[in-house]
Write an enzyme that holds these catalytic residues in place. Structure first.
Site, PDB file in Angstrom:
ATOM      1  N   SER A  23       8.988   5.313   7.656  1.00 56.10           N
ATOM      2  CA  SER A  23       7.812   5.082   6.821  1.00 56.10           C
ATOM      3  C   SER A  23       7.342   3.643   6.966  1.00 56.10           C
ATOM      4  O   SER A  23       8.151   2.736   7.205  1.00 56.10           O
ATOM      5  CB  SER A  23       8.144   5.371   5.350  1.00 56.10           C
ATOM      6  OG  SER A  23       8.582   6.705   5.186  1.00 56.10           O
ATOM      7  N   GLY A  70       0.828  -1.188   0.000  1.00 56.01           N
ATOM      8  CA  GLY A  70       0.000   0.000   0.000  1.00 56.01           C
ATOM      9  C   GLY A  70       0.870   1.248   0.000  1.00 56.01           C
ATOM     10  O   GLY A  70       2.098   1.179   0.082  1.00 56.01           O
ATOM     11  N   TYR A 119      11.559   6.241  -0.839  1.00 51.03           N
ATOM     12  CA  TYR A 119      12.942   5.991  -1.257  1.00 51.03           C
ATOM     13  C   TYR A 119      13.614   5.052  -0.274  1.00 51.03           C
ATOM     14  O   TYR A 119      13.410   5.148   0.942  1.00 51.03           O
ATOM     15  CB  TYR A 119      13.721   7.315  -1.309  1.00 51.03           C
ATOM     16  CG  TYR A 119      15.212   7.142  -1.478  1.00 51.03           C
ATOM     17  CD1 TYR A 119      15.752   6.734  -2.701  1.00 51.03           C
ATOM     18  CD2 TYR A 119      16.087   7.371  -0.414  1.00 51.03           C
ATOM     19  CE1 TYR A 119      17.121   6.559  -2.855  1.00 51.03           C
ATOM     20  CE2 TYR A 119      17.460   7.193  -0.568  1.00 51.03           C
ATOM     21  CZ  TYR A 119      17.966   6.789  -1.791  1.00 51.03           C
ATOM     22  OH  TYR A 119      19.318   6.615  -1.943  1.00 51.03           O
ATOM     23  N   HIS A 120      14.415   4.129  -0.797  1.00 51.36           N
ATOM     24  CA  HIS A 120      15.282   3.292   0.015  1.00 51.36           C
ATOM     25  C   HIS A 120      16.717   3.489  -0.457  1.00 51.36           C
ATOM     26  O   HIS A 120      16.967   3.622  -1.666  1.00 51.36           O
ATOM     27  CB  HIS A 120      14.931   1.806  -0.121  1.00 51.36           C
ATOM     28  CG  HIS A 120      13.553   1.458   0.313  1.00 51.36           C
ATOM     29  ND1 HIS A 120      13.090   1.691   1.594  1.00 51.36           N
ATOM     30  CD2 HIS A 120      12.524   0.879  -0.352  1.00 51.36           C
ATOM     31  CE1 HIS A 120      11.841   1.270   1.694  1.00 51.36           C
ATOM     32  NE2 HIS A 120      11.476   0.777   0.530  1.00 51.36           N
ATOM     33  N   GLN A 149       2.080   5.335  -1.254  1.00 48.70           N
ATOM     34  CA  GLN A 149       2.529   6.027  -2.450  1.00 48.70           C
ATOM     35  C   GLN A 149       4.010   5.730  -2.714  1.00 48.70           C
ATOM     36  O   GLN A 149       4.432   4.585  -2.639  1.00 48.70           O
ATOM     37  CB  GLN A 149       2.259   7.531  -2.277  1.00 48.70           C
ATOM     38  CG  GLN A 149       0.792   7.911  -2.304  1.00 48.70           C
ATOM     39  CD  GLN A 149       0.194   7.865  -3.709  1.00 48.70           C
ATOM     40  OE1 GLN A 149       0.895   8.031  -4.704  1.00 48.70           O
ATOM     41  NE2 GLN A 149      -1.115   7.642  -3.786  1.00 48.70           N
ATOM     42  N   VAL A 150       4.792   6.757  -2.990  1.00 49.91           N
ATOM     43  CA  VAL A 150       6.195   6.561  -3.353  1.00 49.91           C
ATOM     44  C   VAL A 150       7.104   6.825  -2.156  1.00 49.91           C
ATOM     45  O   VAL A 150       6.829   7.703  -1.335  1.00 49.91           O
ATOM     46  CB  VAL A 150       6.595   7.476  -4.533  1.00 49.91           C
ATOM     47  CG1 VAL A 150       6.446   8.956  -4.168  1.00 49.91           C
ATOM     48  CG2 VAL A 150       8.019   7.185  -4.999  1.00 49.91           C
ATOM     49  N   CYS A 200       5.750   9.691   0.212  1.00 45.39           N
ATOM     50  CA  CYS A 200       4.470   9.123   0.670  1.00 45.39           C
ATOM     51  C   CYS A 200       3.273   9.885   0.098  1.00 45.39           C
ATOM     52  O   CYS A 200       2.175   9.816   0.654  1.00 45.39           O
ATOM     53  CB  CYS A 200       4.416   9.071   2.192  1.00 45.39           C
ATOM     54  SG  CYS A 200       5.812   8.209   2.929  1.00 45.39           S
ATOM     55  N   GLY A 212       4.804   0.651   5.111  1.00 48.52           N
ATOM     56  CA  GLY A 212       3.993   0.203   3.984  1.00 48.52           C
ATOM     57  C   GLY A 212       3.955  -1.310   3.994  1.00 48.52           C
ATOM     58  O   GLY A 212       5.010  -1.955   3.973  1.00 48.52           O
ATOM     59  N   LEU A 242       8.802  -1.690   7.225  1.00 52.98           N
ATOM     60  CA  LEU A 242       9.229  -0.458   7.872  1.00 52.98           C
ATOM     61  C   LEU A 242      10.567   0.009   7.317  1.00 52.98           C
ATOM     62  O   LEU A 242      11.459  -0.811   7.078  1.00 52.98           O
ATOM     63  CB  LEU A 242       9.368  -0.730   9.378  1.00 52.98           C
ATOM     64  CG  LEU A 242       9.960   0.357  10.276  1.00 52.98           C
ATOM     65  CD1 LEU A 242       8.989   1.532  10.420  1.00 52.98           C
ATOM     66  CD2 LEU A 242      10.282  -0.245  11.651  1.00 52.98           C
TER      67      LEU A 242
END
Length: 233
Positions: free
Chosen positions: A159, A93, A98-99, A95-96, A190, A161, A173
């Protein structure tokens, strides 16, 4: 019902709960180091599809090379200027985000039904683990129910998701430890335009991903309820 009857009822309920929890296998914690995003994502999917009622849960601690990931219903409009960083559409789930190196990524592969956890419980546990880690370092962090994640003074530190399939979770996480924050400026993190990010390196928190993983592990296991199983944290 008499006081004695109430006491007996509570005791019986506690015993049933304890018996149920004892049936949950001890989670396996894996430290995977720096690993490519897409093969790790596919490995999570395979693990979830192949597991059965006796499969122990796993929690993966790792880092990824630079990558932007888009959730299932994410808008590409939130990817402003990716440059040479790859963009991968995935099945969580949100939005966008970064990792990148210097970010602690935690993937809890949990049989939620067996653990007695709902989706909201899982999200709350992930957030709680970061808040407790921050508190260990004298940093006041908070969660927002309207925008999952962990924040310090309005800036996003972590963040969340997740995806749930066959009653089990994957994804999870991302905690900014010493990660370069510049790539977050290439997206609306996000899905929020102008959202600023922060990292433990600026807050006096853990100074490496390895240290952050060591310190967050007991908080996470406790928040997920595994402390009740008698697992040594």
């Amino acid at each position: 019902m008499s006081d004695t009857g109430v006491s007996v009822g509570v005791a019986e309920a506690g015993e049933r709960f304890a018996r149920t929890r004892r049936e949950v296998p001890t989670p396996i914690v894996r430290r995977l180091g720096l690993v490519e995003y897409e093969p790790t994502w596919r490995a999570m999917q395979r693990f979830t599809d192949e597991r059965d009622a006796s499969t122990p849960d796993e929690i993966w601690f790792l880092e990824h090379p630079p990558v932007f990931t888009l959730g299932m219903n994410a808008s590409v409009a939130h990817v402003l200027a990716p440059g040479d960083i790859p963009v991968v559409q995935i099945d969580r789930g949100g939005q966008v985000t970064y990792h990148g190196p210097g970010q602690l990524v935690v993937y809890p592969l949990i049989d939620l039904r067996r653990a007695g956890l709902g989706i909201r419980d899982l999200v709350t546990a992930l957030e709680r683990s970061v808040i407790d880690l921050a508190a260990d370092h004298g940093v006041k962090a908070e969660a927002r129910r309207s925008a999952p994640g962990v924040y310090v003074d309005g800036k996003k530190l972590a963040s969340v998701g997740i995806r749930v399939r066959r009653g089990s979770s994957y994804h999870g996480l991302a905690v900014n430890v010493g990660v370069d924050l510049e790539p977050f400026g290439r997206i609306n993190p996000c899905g929020y335009e102008g959202l600023q990010m922060t990292r433990f390196a600026e807050l006096g928190g853990p100074d490496s991903v390895a240290v952050a993983a060591d310190e967050i592990q007991p908080h996470l296991l406790r928040a997920l309820g595994f402390e009740l199983l008698g697992i040594r944290l």
